[in-house]
Design an enzyme around this catalytic site. Sequence first.
Site, PDB file in Angstrom:
ATOM      1  N   HIS A 172       0.836  -1.199   0.000  1.00 30.74           N
ATOM      2  CA  HIS A 172       0.000   0.000   0.000  1.00 30.74           C
ATOM      3  C   HIS A 172       0.864   1.239   0.000  1.00 30.74           C
ATOM      4  CE1 HIS A 172       0.535  -1.460   4.120  1.00 30.74           C
ATOM      5  NE2 HIS A 172       0.533  -0.192   4.536  1.00 30.74           N
ATOM      6  N   MET A 173       0.354   2.241  -0.665  1.00 30.62           N
ATOM      7  CA  MET A 173       1.032   3.533  -0.769  1.00 30.62           C
ATOM      8  C   MET A 173       0.237   4.521   0.070  1.00 30.62           C
ATOM      9  SD  MET A 173       1.686   5.444  -4.379  1.00 30.62           S
ATOM     10  CE  MET A 173       3.168   4.580  -4.820  1.00 30.62           C
TER      11      MET A 173
HETATM   12  P1  AMP Z   1       1.409   0.497   7.365  1.00 26.69           P
HETATM   13  O1  AMP Z   1       1.824   0.814   8.758  1.00 26.69           O
HETATM   14  O2  AMP Z   1       2.291   1.109   6.312  1.00 26.69           O
HETATM   15  O3  AMP Z   1       1.233  -1.012   7.145  1.00 26.69           O
HETATM   16  O4  AMP Z   1      -0.001   1.164   7.155  1.00 26.69           O
HETATM   17  C1  AMP Z   1      -1.215   0.518   7.413  1.00 26.69           C
HETATM   18  C2  AMP Z   1      -2.256   1.590   7.465  1.00 26.69           C
HETATM   19  O5  AMP Z   1      -3.519   0.977   7.308  1.00 26.69           O
HETATM   20  C3  AMP Z   1      -2.285   2.391   8.760  1.00 26.69           C
HETATM   21  O6  AMP Z   1      -2.073   3.784   8.492  1.00 26.69           O
HETATM   22  C4  AMP Z   1      -3.683   2.116   9.309  1.00 26.69           C
HETATM   23  O7  AMP Z   1      -4.249   3.235   9.965  1.00 26.69           O
HETATM   24  C5  AMP Z   1      -4.444   1.730   8.056  1.00 26.69           C
HETATM   25  N1  AMP Z   1      -5.628   0.887   8.267  1.00 26.69           N
HETATM   26  C6  AMP Z   1      -5.715  -0.225   9.024  1.00 26.69           C
HETATM   27  N2  AMP Z   1      -6.954  -0.753   8.947  1.00 26.69           N
HETATM   28  C7  AMP Z   1      -7.667   0.057   8.122  1.00 26.69           C
HETATM   29  C8  AMP Z   1      -8.997   0.070   7.652  1.00 26.69           C
HETATM   30  N3  AMP Z   1      -9.897  -0.866   8.014  1.00 26.69           N
HETATM   31  N4  AMP Z   1      -9.391   1.051   6.812  1.00 26.69           N
HETATM   32  C9  AMP Z   1      -8.512   2.006   6.451  1.00 26.69           C
HETATM   33  N5  AMP Z   1      -7.234   2.063   6.851  1.00 26.69           N
HETATM   34  C10 AMP Z   1      -6.815   1.089   7.684  1.00 26.69           C
END
Ligand code: AMP
Length: 114
Positions: free
Chosen positions: A101-102
């Site tokens: 994810h970006m």
């Molecule tokens: P990372 O730390 O780069 O893996 O980022 C994961 C991101 O996903 C974090 O910024 C979380 O806040 C976000 N996240 C987790 N669950 C959800 C969700 N259900 N909907 C939207 N964002 C999410």
Amino acid sequence: MNCKNIFMKIIKKKIKSKIIYQNKKVTAFEDIEPKSPIHILIVPNKIIKSTNKINKKNKHIIGTMTYVAIKIAKKLNFYKDGYRIVINCNKHGGQTIPHLHMHLLGGKILGNFC
Ligand code: AMP
């Protein structure tokens, strides 16, 4: 329908989320815990666990994700002020969800972190 992770559930609309943009290749939606006034995640619709899984065959997806991020910044009109694009990879990179994810961050002056 394979919905192994939370992002797959969002892509397949199995759970509620604020989808900003979706095409055949990628989905963009608002981060549930925004780290800046604008915080949007852009993800490939097919699971790629991290940047470590980018190869000759699928490398185009990074370009598509970046293109969509810029398109969103233009559509939401924060492209002139600027933004930050971040991809975290694995434990040391701070990746918590094993689906590439970006992060598209904007809406305020973001501090330098390196
Ligand atoms: P990372 O730390 O780069 O893996 O980022 C994961 C991101 O996903 C974090 O910024 C979380 O806040 C976000 N996240 C987790 N669950 C959800 C969700 N259900 N909907 C939207 N964002 C999410």
